[in-house]
Motif scaffolding. Sequence first.
Motif, PDB file in Angstrom:
ATOM      1  N   LYS A  16      38.988  22.611  41.360  1.00 16.68           N
ATOM      2  CA  LYS A  16      40.405  22.734  41.681  1.00 16.68           C
ATOM      3  C   LYS A  16      41.159  21.497  41.199  1.00 16.68           C
ATOM      4  N   SER A  17      42.349  21.701  40.707  1.00 22.32           N
ATOM      5  CA  SER A  17      43.184  20.593  40.251  1.00 22.32           C
ATOM      6  C   SER A  17      43.493  19.641  41.402  1.00 22.32           C
ATOM      7  N   SER A  18      43.473  18.351  41.119  1.00 28.57           N
ATOM      8  CA  SER A  18      43.803  17.355  42.150  1.00 28.57           C
ATOM      9  C   SER A  18      45.282  17.410  42.512  1.00 28.57           C
ATOM     10  N   TYR A  19      46.095  18.071  41.705  1.00 33.06           N
ATOM     11  CA  TYR A  19      47.523  18.206  41.984  1.00 33.06           C
ATOM     12  C   TYR A  19      47.847  19.478  42.771  1.00 33.06           C
ATOM     13  N   HIS A  21      48.180  22.215  45.824  1.00 35.94           N
ATOM     14  CA  HIS A  21      48.612  22.175  47.216  1.00 35.94           C
ATOM     15  C   HIS A  21      47.548  22.818  48.099  1.00 35.94           C
ATOM     16  N   ASN A  22      47.595  22.554  49.372  1.00 33.11           N
ATOM     17  CA  ASN A  22      46.630  23.127  50.319  1.00 33.11           C
ATOM     18  C   ASN A  22      46.881  24.595  50.614  1.00 33.11           C
ATOM     19  N   ASP A  23      47.981  25.157  50.113  1.00 32.18           N
ATOM     20  CA  ASP A  23      48.298  26.559  50.398  1.00 32.18           C
ATOM     21  C   ASP A  23      47.543  27.532  49.492  1.00 32.18           C
ATOM     22  N   SER A  41      43.904  30.478  41.133  1.00 29.32           N
ATOM     23  CA  SER A  41      43.127  30.768  42.337  1.00 29.32           C
ATOM     24  C   SER A  41      43.828  31.694  43.320  1.00 29.32           C
ATOM     25  N   LYS A  42      45.142  31.814  43.245  1.00 27.97           N
ATOM     26  CA  LYS A  42      45.830  32.690  44.199  1.00 27.97           C
ATOM     27  C   LYS A  42      45.804  34.151  43.769  1.00 27.97           C
TER      28      LYS A  42
END
Length: 65
Positions: A16-19, A21-23, A41-42
């Motif tokens: 996952k990208s470090s940029y 969001h947690n959503d 991923s969404k």
Amino acid sequence: MTLRHTRPEARPAWRKSSYSHNDGDCVETAPVRASVAIRDSKDLSVGTLAVPHDAWTYMVDALKG
């Protein structure tokens, strides 16, 4: 291009990208043979995009630049 793997050990190791969001709204990448696979991923139903390693490196360097 959708990547399909039949053997569990052949599945890509998604990162996952470090940029992100947690959503869950993020872009993930995984090394696959001579390319880098990219997915949203969404919405995994849209599949993945695979680009050659050198093209991925060029893009990342250009974005950093």
